[in-house]
Design a protein around this motif. Structure first.
Motif, PDB file in Angstrom:
ATOM      1  N   ARG A   1       0.830  -1.209   0.000  1.00 19.48           N
ATOM      2  CA  ARG A   1       0.000   0.000   0.000  1.00 19.48           C
ATOM      3  C   ARG A   1       0.857   1.249   0.000  1.00 19.48           C
ATOM      4  O   ARG A   1       0.530   2.257  -0.645  1.00 19.48           O
ATOM      5  CB  ARG A   1      -0.920  -0.007   1.227  1.00 19.48           C
ATOM      6  N   ASN A   2       1.978   1.197   0.705  1.00 19.26           N
ATOM      7  CA  ASN A   2       2.839   2.368   0.825  1.00 19.26           C
ATOM      8  C   ASN A   2       3.840   2.509  -0.316  1.00 19.26           C
ATOM      9  O   ASN A   2       4.174   3.629  -0.700  1.00 19.26           O
ATOM     10  CB  ASN A   2       3.613   2.315   2.149  1.00 19.26           C
ATOM     11  N   GLY A   3       4.325   1.400  -0.860  1.00 19.74           N
ATOM     12  CA  GLY A   3       5.429   1.486  -1.803  1.00 19.74           C
ATOM     13  C   GLY A   3       5.166   0.985  -3.200  1.00 19.74           C
ATOM     14  O   GLY A   3       5.966   1.228  -4.108  1.00 19.74           O
ATOM     15  N   GLY A   4       4.046   0.286  -3.405  1.00 23.60           N
ATOM     16  CA  GLY A   4       3.786  -0.305  -4.705  1.00 23.60           C
ATOM     17  C   GLY A   4       3.316   0.700  -5.737  1.00 23.60           C
ATOM     18  O   GLY A   4       2.722   1.732  -5.409  1.00 23.60           O
ATOM     19  N   THR A   5       3.568   0.382  -7.003  1.00 24.90           N
ATOM     20  CA  THR A   5       2.999   1.183  -8.081  1.00 24.90           C
ATOM     21  C   THR A   5       1.516   0.870  -8.203  1.00 24.90           C
ATOM     22  O   THR A   5       1.013  -0.112  -7.639  1.00 24.90           O
ATOM     23  CB  THR A   5       3.694   0.871  -9.406  1.00 24.90           C
ATOM     24  N   GLU A   6       0.818   1.679  -8.957  1.00 24.07           N
ATOM     25  CA  GLU A   6      -0.610   1.426  -9.159  1.00 24.07           C
ATOM     26  C   GLU A   6      -0.825   0.069  -9.803  1.00 24.07           C
ATOM     27  O   GLU A   6      -1.742  -0.682  -9.420  1.00 24.07           O
ATOM     28  CB  GLU A   6      -1.206   2.539 -10.014  1.00 24.07           C
ATOM     29  N   ALA A   7       0.009  -0.286 -10.763  1.00 19.08           N
ATOM     30  CA  ALA A   7      -0.127  -1.580 -11.424  1.00 19.08           C
ATOM     31  C   ALA A   7       0.140  -2.725 -10.461  1.00 19.08           C
ATOM     32  O   ALA A   7      -0.562  -3.748 -10.477  1.00 19.08           O
ATOM     33  CB  ALA A   7       0.821  -1.656 -12.620  1.00 19.08           C
ATOM     34  N   GLN A   8       1.137  -2.570  -9.600  1.00 17.44           N
ATOM     35  CA  GLN A   8       1.434  -3.617  -8.618  1.00 17.44           C
ATOM     36  C   GLN A   8       0.293  -3.777  -7.629  1.00 17.44           C
ATOM     37  O   GLN A   8      -0.078  -4.907  -7.264  1.00 17.44           O
ATOM     38  CB  GLN A   8       2.730  -3.282  -7.878  1.00 17.44           C
TER      39      GLN A   8
ATOM     40  N   GLU B   1       7.926  -6.678 -12.100  1.00 21.14           N
ATOM     41  CA  GLU B   1       6.658  -6.239 -11.522  1.00 21.14           C
ATOM     42  C   GLU B   1       6.379  -6.854 -10.153  1.00 21.14           C
ATOM     43  O   GLU B   1       5.453  -6.437  -9.448  1.00 21.14           O
ATOM     44  CB  GLU B   1       5.491  -6.524 -12.467  1.00 21.14           C
ATOM     45  N   TRP B   2       7.179  -7.855  -9.746  1.00 24.45           N
ATOM     46  CA  TRP B   2       7.035  -8.425  -8.407  1.00 24.45           C
ATOM     47  C   TRP B   2       7.841  -7.643  -7.366  1.00 24.45           C
ATOM     48  O   TRP B   2       7.715  -7.904  -6.174  1.00 24.45           O
ATOM     49  CB  TRP B   2       7.522  -9.869  -8.371  1.00 24.45           C
ATOM     50  N   VAL B   3       8.679  -6.734  -7.806  1.00 26.47           N
ATOM     51  CA  VAL B   3       9.655  -6.074  -6.932  1.00 26.47           C
ATOM     52  C   VAL B   3       9.083  -4.729  -6.461  1.00 26.47           C
ATOM     53  O   VAL B   3       8.981  -3.774  -7.234  1.00 26.47           O
ATOM     54  CB  VAL B   3      10.991  -5.873  -7.670  1.00 26.47           C
ATOM     55  N   VAL B   4       8.710  -4.667  -5.189  1.00 21.62           N
ATOM     56  CA  VAL B   4       8.084  -3.466  -4.617  1.00 21.62           C
ATOM     57  C   VAL B   4       9.135  -2.686  -3.824  1.00 21.62           C
ATOM     58  O   VAL B   4       9.788  -3.238  -2.936  1.00 21.62           O
ATOM     59  CB  VAL B   4       6.910  -3.849  -3.700  1.00 21.62           C
ATOM     60  N   PRO B   5       9.319  -1.404  -4.120  1.00 18.81           N
ATOM     61  CA  PRO B   5      10.275  -0.599  -3.346  1.00 18.81           C
ATOM     62  C   PRO B   5       9.915  -0.586  -1.856  1.00 18.81           C
ATOM     63  O   PRO B   5       8.752  -0.436  -1.486  1.00 18.81           O
ATOM     64  CB  PRO B   5      10.128   0.798  -3.959  1.00 18.81           C
ATOM     65  N   PHE B   6      10.922  -0.773  -1.023  1.00 21.17           N
ATOM     66  CA  PHE B   6      10.716  -0.775   0.419  1.00 21.17           C
ATOM     67  C   PHE B   6      11.546   0.309   1.102  1.00 21.17           C
ATOM     68  O   PHE B   6      11.128   0.873   2.098  1.00 21.17           O
ATOM     69  CB  PHE B   6      11.065  -2.145   0.992  1.00 21.17           C
ATOM     70  N   GLN B   7      12.713   0.602   0.552  1.00 16.73           N
ATOM     71  CA  GLN B   7      13.604   1.561   1.192  1.00 16.73           C
ATOM     72  C   GLN B   7      12.924   2.915   1.385  1.00 16.73           C
ATOM     73  O   GLN B   7      13.043   3.541   2.443  1.00 16.73           O
ATOM     74  CB  GLN B   7      14.866   1.737   0.355  1.00 16.73           C
ATOM     75  N   ALA B   8      12.195   3.372   0.359  1.00 17.98           N
ATOM     76  CA  ALA B   8      11.543   4.681   0.449  1.00 17.98           C
ATOM     77  C   ALA B   8      10.515   4.720   1.574  1.00 17.98           C
ATOM     78  O   ALA B   8      10.264   5.781   2.160  1.00 17.98           O
ATOM     79  CB  ALA B   8      10.878   5.026  -0.878  1.00 17.98           C
ATOM     80  N   SER B   9       9.928   3.561   1.883  1.00 14.55           N
ATOM     81  CA  SER B   9       8.937   3.506   2.955  1.00 14.55           C
ATOM     82  C   SER B   9       9.587   3.550   4.326  1.00 14.55           C
ATOM     83  O   SER B   9       8.898   3.738   5.335  1.00 14.55           O
ATOM     84  CB  SER B   9       8.083   2.245   2.813  1.00 14.55           C
ATOM     85  N   LEU B  10      10.892   3.338   4.391  1.00 14.71           N
ATOM     86  CA  LEU B  10      11.631   3.527   5.638  1.00 14.71           C
ATOM     87  C   LEU B  10      12.199   4.936   5.736  1.00 14.71           C
ATOM     88  O   LEU B  10      12.326   5.494   6.824  1.00 14.71           O
ATOM     89  CB  LEU B  10      12.778   2.505   5.720  1.00 14.71           C
ATOM     90  N   ASP B  11      12.562   5.503   4.584  1.00 20.18           N
ATOM     91  CA  ASP B  11      13.182   6.817   4.570  1.00 20.18           C
ATOM     92  C   ASP B  11      12.191   7.939   4.856  1.00 20.18           C
ATOM     93  O   ASP B  11      12.596   9.027   5.272  1.00 20.18           O
ATOM     94  CB  ASP B  11      13.850   7.070   3.218  1.00 20.18           C
TER      95      ASP B  11
ATOM     96  N   PRO C   1       8.179   9.014   6.654  1.00 17.38           N
ATOM     97  CA  PRO C   1       7.254   8.509   7.671  1.00 17.38           C
ATOM     98  C   PRO C   1       6.117   7.699   7.036  1.00 17.38           C
ATOM     99  O   PRO C   1       5.407   8.205   6.158  1.00 17.38           O
ATOM    100  CB  PRO C   1       6.710   9.783   8.325  1.00 17.38           C
ATOM    101  N   THR C   2       5.967   6.475   7.458  1.00 13.81           N
ATOM    102  CA  THR C   2       4.818   5.651   7.088  1.00 13.81           C
ATOM    103  C   THR C   2       4.379   4.871   8.325  1.00 13.81           C
ATOM    104  O   THR C   2       5.115   4.765   9.305  1.00 13.81           O
ATOM    105  CB  THR C   2       5.141   4.635   5.961  1.00 13.81           C
ATOM    106  N   ALA C   3       3.198   4.291   8.240  1.00 10.01           N
ATOM    107  CA  ALA C   3       2.658   3.528   9.372  1.00 10.01           C
ATOM    108  C   ALA C   3       3.016   2.047   9.294  1.00 10.01           C
ATOM    109  O   ALA C   3       2.442   1.243  10.030  1.00 10.01           O
ATOM    110  CB  ALA C   3       1.143   3.686   9.430  1.00 10.01           C
ATOM    111  N   ILE C   4       3.968   1.667   8.446  1.00 13.21           N
ATOM    112  CA  ILE C   4       4.309   0.248   8.295  1.00 13.21           C
ATOM    113  C   ILE C   4       4.744  -0.362   9.622  1.00 13.21           C
ATOM    114  O   ILE C   4       4.274  -1.429  10.017  1.00 13.21           O
ATOM    115  CB  ILE C   4       5.406   0.070   7.229  1.00 13.21           C
ATOM    116  N   GLY C   5       5.660   0.318  10.340  1.00 12.18           N
ATOM    117  CA  GLY C   5       6.147  -0.224  11.608  1.00 12.18           C
ATOM    118  C   GLY C   5       5.061  -0.381  12.657  1.00 12.18           C
ATOM    119  O   GLY C   5       4.860  -1.476  13.190  1.00 12.18           O
ATOM    120  N   PRO C   6       4.326   0.685  12.995  1.00 12.16           N
ATOM    121  CA  PRO C   6       3.271   0.521  14.005  1.00 12.16           C
ATOM    122  C   PRO C   6       2.172  -0.442  13.578  1.00 12.16           C
ATOM    123  O   PRO C   6       1.594  -1.141  14.415  1.00 12.16           O
ATOM    124  CB  PRO C   6       2.745   1.941  14.220  1.00 12.16           C
ATOM    125  N   PHE C   7       1.865  -0.509  12.282  1.00  8.46           N
ATOM    126  CA  PHE C   7       0.863  -1.470  11.839  1.00  8.46           C
ATOM    127  C   PHE C   7       1.351  -2.885  12.099  1.00  8.46           C
ATOM    128  O   PHE C   7       0.603  -3.740  12.599  1.00  8.46           O
ATOM    129  CB  PHE C   7       0.554  -1.286  10.358  1.00  8.46           C
TER     130      PHE C   7
END
Length: 418
Positions: A120-127, A239-249, A251-257
């Motif tokens: 939800r935080n890092g995927g493209t619309e197509a992903q 298309e299986w590869v979802v960026p994750f680094q940007a979601s750490l760099d 603020p996102t709610a990934i950690g608290p979720f």
């Protein structure tokens, strides 16, 4: 205690050849209330076989299929993509309800929901369109996040790009749920412009070069499928590869979720232990001689202990609901302040559920007495399960960041453990 060797205990070098049956479309749960009702009904079904599954280490293939077919694995798919998009506290309570019945079954979908939050935080619309549709079609996601063998937490599993294609190579452990999964979201590193960048790769379970090994031998959470996965030059599609680094760099709610789901597991196991304690004390436990009462349920010290457990479970429940509201707010409008507030609120919920879950499991055995240790009843599974799961990450650091936030205004770090 020494647990029996069974055919389900596989050699650490033997890959599992059984794979999940092909997915089929799941019912569309429409609301938070409907999700909770479905979880309550399923928990009642799962509770009956929990002791046998634990004692025999019988992997829950059929139970996981029934779990999926309720539609509960799709409840975090956003409404815009055809899902229910339920609140964070609802997801945690679903996990708590299942965990009260069977702690292992409650933990298995945790990383499935986590992977969907990363998407939800890092995927493209197509992903997003593709992978959300796969979940609505009945696919389950496992995980290959953690690694062992390095005290510095260095990630050694790599995404390799060469002229022949993209490949993943490495080995993971604590891969909860991946035995039963259709796809295995795998955390990898790739070197880009001289720095290490993280991605989450949604690899099909049956891809060539993927070996899932059932070598989890912890004394608790015995049927979570939390073993190893070996990736040997596994070809992956971009298309299986979802960026994750940007979601750490940012603020996102990934950690608290992620963390509120862990709180739900501990709270649920504690609830299960408490519910197992009550009939045991009424029907089987003996009153201590100094109490001068006929039944254990009339022992004044027992009543005090039961009251203490109930209050702590209720407090943990309230902290979970409060934390859920903070996570919802951070998901809706993520910034430094909202994500930090969510992280601290969830840390408070985890500290509460940690203490309440362990206390409930301890008191089941303490108040039940020696007869509560009978092997056929398997009541020690509650303690083994909650003790194992509460080691996921150290509660002492929850207290540290709670104190630093409230006393000194320090914001906690952004990672999956806060």
């Amino acid at each position: 205690m020494t647990l029996p060797a069974t055919p389900a205990t596989i050699s650490a070098t033997t890959p599992i050849t059984r794979i999940a049956p092909p997915p089929s479309p799941v019912p569309r749960i429409a609301s938070d209330a409907e999700a909770l009702e479905a979880a309550r009904a399923l928990a009642a079904d799962f509770a009956a076989g929990a002791a046998g599954r634990d004692l025999e280490r019988r992997l829950p293939w059929e139970e996981i299929e029934r779990f999926t077919q309720t539609g509960l694995w799709a409840i975090t798919v956003p409404k815009a993509y055809g899902g229910a998009g339920v609140k964070a506290a609802t997801v945690a309570q679903v996990i708590a309800l299942i965990s009260a019945a069977d702690g292992s079954l409650g933990q298995i979908p945790q990383n499935h929901y986590y992977a969907l939050e990363v998407l939800r935080n890092g995927g493209t619309e197509a992903q997003k369109r593709f992978l959300y549709e796969r979940v609505l079609a009945g696919e389950r996601f496992g995980n290959a996040l953690a690694e062992i063998g390095a005290r510095d937490y260095t990630r050694r599993t790599r995404l390799v790009r060469d002229p022949a294609g993209w490949y993943v190579e490495g080995r993971k452990y604590y891969c909860t749920g991946s035995l039963f999964a259709h796809r295995i979201p795998t955390l990898v590193n790739a070197e880009e412009d001289g720095r290490e960048v993280a991605y989450l790769v949604f690899i099909p379970r049956d891809a060539a070069g993927v070996s899932v090994i059932d070598d989890w031998d912890g004394f608790g959470q015995r049927v979570t499928g939390s073993g190893s996965i070996l990736f040997e030059r596994v070809k992956v599609e971009p298309e299986w590869v979802v960026p994750f680094q940007a979601s750490l760099d940012r603020p996102t709610a990934i950690g608290p979720f992620a963390q509120i789901l862990h709180a739900g597991i501990d709270l649920g196991i504690g609830r299960g232990a408490f519910e197992a304690t009550l009939p045991f004390l009424r029907e089987r436990a003996r009153a201590w001689i100094d109490a001068k009462v006929e039944r254990a349920s009339e022992d004044p010290l027992t009543l005090h202990a039961i009251g203490d457990v109930r209050v702590r479970l209720a407090a943990a429940d309230a902290l979970l609901e409060r934390a859920g509201r903070h996570v919802d707010a951070a998901q809706a409008a993520p910034d430094e302040a909202s994500v930090a507030a969510a992280s601290v609120a969830v840390a408070e919920a985890r500290a509460g559920s940690h203490r309440a879950g362990l206390l409930a499991a301890n008191k089941l055995l303490e108040l039940g007495g020696t007869s509560a240790t009978g092997r056929a009843d398997d009541l020690d599974r509650y303690w083994r399960n909650v003790r194992t799961h509460t080691l996921h990450d150290p509660v002492r650091w929850k207290y540290h960041w709670i104190g630093a936030y409230h006393l000194n205004g320090r914001l906690p770090p952004r990672h999956g453990a806060l």
